[in-house]
Every structure is written in C-alpha cells, then in structure tokens.
Design a protein around this motif. Structure first.
Motif, PDB file in Angstrom:
ATOM      1  N   THR A  45       0.842  -1.192   0.000  1.00  0.00           N
ATOM      2  CA  THR A  45       0.000   0.000   0.000  1.00  0.00           C
ATOM      3  C   THR A  45       0.880   1.244   0.000  1.00  0.00           C
ATOM      4  O   THR A  45       1.769   1.377   0.839  1.00  0.00           O
ATOM      5  N   LYS A  46       0.600   2.147  -0.943  1.00  0.00           N
ATOM      6  CA  LYS A  46       1.377   3.391  -1.049  1.00  0.00           C
ATOM      7  C   LYS A  46       0.538   4.632  -0.763  1.00  0.00           C
ATOM      8  O   LYS A  46       1.088   5.711  -0.548  1.00  0.00           O
ATOM      9  N   SER A  47      -0.783   4.495  -0.752  1.00  0.00           N
ATOM     10  CA  SER A  47      -1.676   5.599  -0.386  1.00  0.00           C
ATOM     11  C   SER A  47      -3.090   5.054  -0.222  1.00  0.00           C
ATOM     12  O   SER A  47      -3.352   3.879  -0.513  1.00  0.00           O
ATOM     13  N   PHE A  48      -3.974   5.938   0.248  1.00  0.00           N
ATOM     14  CA  PHE A  48      -5.387   5.582   0.439  1.00  0.00           C
ATOM     15  C   PHE A  48      -6.284   6.641  -0.186  1.00  0.00           C
ATOM     16  O   PHE A  48      -5.903   7.802  -0.315  1.00  0.00           O
ATOM     17  N   VAL A  49      -7.499   6.216  -0.514  1.00  0.00           N
ATOM     18  CA  VAL A  49      -8.588   7.109  -0.889  1.00  0.00           C
ATOM     19  C   VAL A  49      -9.751   6.781   0.042  1.00  0.00           C
ATOM     20  O   VAL A  49     -10.052   5.610   0.272  1.00  0.00           O
ATOM     21  N   VAL A  50     -10.393   7.820   0.582  1.00  0.00           N
ATOM     22  CA  VAL A  50     -11.594   7.652   1.401  1.00  0.00           C
ATOM     23  C   VAL A  50     -12.748   8.310   0.663  1.00  0.00           C
ATOM     24  O   VAL A  50     -12.623   9.440   0.179  1.00  0.00           O
ATOM     25  N   THR A  51     -13.875   7.589   0.569  1.00  0.00           N
ATOM     26  CA  THR A  51     -15.051   8.129  -0.100  1.00  0.00           C
ATOM     27  C   THR A  51     -16.307   7.906   0.735  1.00  0.00           C
ATOM     28  O   THR A  51     -16.349   7.010   1.582  1.00  0.00           O
ATOM     29  N   TRP A  63     -24.957   9.444  -5.413  1.00  0.00           N
ATOM     30  CA  TRP A  63     -24.487  10.774  -5.018  1.00  0.00           C
ATOM     31  C   TRP A  63     -23.194  10.633  -4.242  1.00  0.00           C
ATOM     32  O   TRP A  63     -23.123   9.908  -3.255  1.00  0.00           O
ATOM     33  N   TRP A  64     -22.143  11.332  -4.703  1.00  0.00           N
ATOM     34  CA  TRP A  64     -20.843  11.348  -4.023  1.00  0.00           C
ATOM     35  C   TRP A  64     -20.839  12.476  -2.999  1.00  0.00           C
ATOM     36  O   TRP A  64     -20.966  13.641  -3.345  1.00  0.00           O
ATOM     37  N   HIS A  65     -20.683  12.107  -1.728  1.00  0.00           N
ATOM     38  CA  HIS A  65     -20.701  13.057  -0.623  1.00  0.00           C
ATOM     39  C   HIS A  65     -19.314  13.490  -0.167  1.00  0.00           C
ATOM     40  O   HIS A  65     -19.181  14.503   0.510  1.00  0.00           O
ATOM     41  N   TRP A  66     -18.277  12.680  -0.501  1.00  0.00           N
ATOM     42  CA  TRP A  66     -16.932  13.011  -0.008  1.00  0.00           C
ATOM     43  C   TRP A  66     -15.920  12.157  -0.738  1.00  0.00           C
ATOM     44  O   TRP A  66     -16.139  10.946  -0.903  1.00  0.00           O
ATOM     45  N   VAL A  67     -14.831  12.752  -1.164  1.00  0.00           N
ATOM     46  CA  VAL A  67     -13.717  12.027  -1.770  1.00  0.00           C
ATOM     47  C   VAL A  67     -12.422  12.674  -1.294  1.00  0.00           C
ATOM     48  O   VAL A  67     -12.195  13.870  -1.517  1.00  0.00           O
ATOM     49  N   VAL A  68     -11.587  11.888  -0.613  1.00  0.00           N
ATOM     50  CA  VAL A  68     -10.270  12.349  -0.172  1.00  0.00           C
ATOM     51  C   VAL A  68      -9.238  11.414  -0.795  1.00  0.00           C
ATOM     52  O   VAL A  68      -9.207  10.220  -0.490  1.00  0.00           O
ATOM     53  N   ALA A  69      -8.392  11.958  -1.658  1.00  0.00           N
ATOM     54  CA  ALA A  69      -7.347  11.176  -2.322  1.00  0.00           C
ATOM     55  C   ALA A  69      -5.984  11.509  -1.724  1.00  0.00           C
ATOM     56  O   ALA A  69      -5.824  12.477  -0.984  1.00  0.00           O
ATOM     57  N   ASN A  70      -5.016  10.674  -2.070  1.00  0.00           N
ATOM     58  CA  ASN A  70      -3.609  10.911  -1.742  1.00  0.00           C
ATOM     59  C   ASN A  70      -3.325  10.945  -0.244  1.00  0.00           C
ATOM     60  O   ASN A  70      -2.462  11.694   0.225  1.00  0.00           O
ATOM     61  N   ILE A  71      -4.040  10.121   0.512  1.00  0.00           N
ATOM     62  CA  ILE A  71      -3.748   9.970   1.935  1.00  0.00           C
ATOM     63  C   ILE A  71      -2.507   9.088   2.045  1.00  0.00           C
ATOM     64  O   ILE A  71      -2.501   7.970   1.511  1.00  0.00           O
ATOM     65  N   THR A 123      -9.865   2.796   0.365  1.00  0.00           N
ATOM     66  CA  THR A 123      -9.245   1.959  -0.646  1.00  0.00           C
ATOM     67  C   THR A 123      -7.736   2.107  -0.562  1.00  0.00           C
ATOM     68  O   THR A 123      -7.220   3.239  -0.588  1.00  0.00           O
ATOM     69  N   ALA A 124      -7.048   0.975  -0.444  1.00  0.00           N
ATOM     70  CA  ALA A 124      -5.587   0.948  -0.448  1.00  0.00           C
ATOM     71  C   ALA A 124      -5.119   0.897  -1.898  1.00  0.00           C
ATOM     72  O   ALA A 124      -5.625   0.094  -2.687  1.00  0.00           O
ATOM     73  N   LEU A 125      -4.156   1.762  -2.222  1.00  0.00           N
ATOM     74  CA  LEU A 125      -3.681   1.885  -3.598  1.00  0.00           C
ATOM     75  C   LEU A 125      -2.208   1.502  -3.729  1.00  0.00           C
ATOM     76  O   LEU A 125      -1.443   1.638  -2.771  1.00  0.00           O
ATOM     77  N   ASP A 126      -1.828   1.111  -4.940  1.00  0.00           N
ATOM     78  CA  ASP A 126      -0.440   0.742  -5.217  1.00  0.00           C
ATOM     79  C   ASP A 126       0.389   1.907  -5.762  1.00  0.00           C
ATOM     80  O   ASP A 126       1.502   1.710  -6.250  1.00  0.00           O
ATOM     81  N   VAL A 127      -0.140   3.116  -5.697  1.00  0.00           N
ATOM     82  CA  VAL A 127       0.576   4.322  -6.131  1.00  0.00           C
ATOM     83  C   VAL A 127       0.552   5.347  -4.995  1.00  0.00           C
ATOM     84  O   VAL A 127      -0.395   5.372  -4.203  1.00  0.00           O
ATOM     85  N   PRO A 128       1.573   6.211  -4.915  1.00  0.00           N
ATOM     86  CA  PRO A 128       1.594   7.198  -3.831  1.00  0.00           C
ATOM     87  C   PRO A 128       0.587   8.322  -3.990  1.00  0.00           C
ATOM     88  O   PRO A 128       0.209   8.962  -3.014  1.00  0.00           O
ATOM     89  N   LYS A 129       0.141   8.561  -5.208  1.00  0.00           N
ATOM     90  CA  LYS A 129      -0.893   9.589  -5.398  1.00  0.00           C
ATOM     91  C   LYS A 129      -1.614   9.374  -6.710  1.00  0.00           C
ATOM     92  O   LYS A 129      -1.054   8.828  -7.665  1.00  0.00           O
ATOM     93  N   LEU A 130      -2.865   9.797  -6.719  1.00  0.00           N
ATOM     94  CA  LEU A 130      -3.654   9.801  -7.950  1.00  0.00           C
ATOM     95  C   LEU A 130      -3.480  11.155  -8.623  1.00  0.00           C
ATOM     96  O   LEU A 130      -3.362  12.187  -7.954  1.00  0.00           O
TER      97      LEU A 130
END
Length: 166
Positions: A45-51, A63-71, A123-130
């Motif tokens: 895991t290199k970063s997270f996204v919370v939605t 309806w998308w209420h919140w998106v936080v990328a690059n955690i 969501t755990a991601l394989d990249v440090p940032k989107l």
C-alpha cells in the motif's frame, strides 16, 4: 489480518448521527465528517482514498458526498471534522469535488420519505498519489482508484425517514 474500516461515532448498519448529517437542504445536522480508522492494509500500500457514496440517491448514478485522495500510506485514521474545514487532513491529502459541486464533506441529505445507505470506503492503492485535482469529478477519482486498488474496506450507515439502528 483483514482490512477493516471503523468509526467511534457509529457502527456498521447504524443510523448516521446528526453530527454527520448535512446542514441545509431541509437537514439540521452539523455536517462534520466522522472520525474514521482503518487497519490491516495489504502489503505494498502506497496511499489511500476515502469516499462517501449514497447509492440510493434518486439520480440514476447515486451521489458522491466526499472524496479524499492521496492519503499517505502511514496514515490510518481521520479525525472528526477533517473534511469539514476543521483540520486534520494529512499533509498531501486532497479533497476532490463532490456532487454538491465543491470539495469537502457533505453529509446525508436524502429527500423525505426514504431511507438511504451511506457507504464509507477506504481503498488501499499501489501508487503514492492519484493524478487528480480539487476540481476532478468523483467519477474520475473512482476510475483512477479502481485501476490502482489493492483492497477496500467499507462501513455503511443509514439515514432518512424511518431509519433504525440494528
């Protein structure tokens, strides 16, 4: 260890507290993003996204209420209000536009008469940032996260007329 998402503010299947409900559109909540905690992220895991997503919104696309990328990968929680301008977003994290039209947390605000599900996902991601900006759509952030997803964990709460905790 399983990848899990929890909140000290509510449990899976519970009714969303008024603190997390939208302030406006007929709602009288405080519009505070909830405290969230996760553990058990997979190796690599290199970063997270919370939605936060409402699949029951009467739009044909939810309806998308919140998106936080690059955690950053070393972060495992967000404090209450982090998405509501109260501070606490980790350095480098980025909120993208929601279906309210602006970045930041927007709490539950369903039309009268129906119970809606509000699905928090980390969501755990394989990249440090989107490669997204504050003006990116939630759909673009979701598309990009999908292609870099290692694992996801969810927590669902209910809100609306007649919603009851288990």
């Amino acid at each position: 260890m399983a990848f899990t998402l929890t909140s000290p503010a509510f449990s899976n299947g519970a009714v969303m507290p008024q603190a997390q409900v939208y302030s406006g559109m007929g709602q009288t909540g405080k519009n505070l993003s909830p405290p969230l905690q996760w553990e058990g992220a997979p190796a690599g895991t290199k970063s997270f996204v919370v939605t936060l997503y409402d699949p029951d919104a009467p739009t044909g696309s939810g309806w998308w209420h919140w998106v936080v990328a690059n955690i950053p990968a070393d972060v495992t929680s967000l404090p209450e209000g982090a998405g509501s301008g109260k501070g606490g977003l980790p350095q480098g994290a980025l909120e993208v536009r929601t279906d309210f039209g602006v970045p930041g947390y927007g709490g539950a605000a369903p039309p009268p008469g129906h119970v809606h599900r509000y699905v928090f996902t980390v969501t755990a991601l394989d990249v440090p940032k989107l490669e997204v900006t504050a003006d990116s759509s939630p759909a673009l952030a979701g598309f990009m996260a999908h292609h870099h997803r290692l694992a996801s964990a969810q927590l669902t709460v209910l809100y609306g007329s007649g919603a009851k905790s288990p």
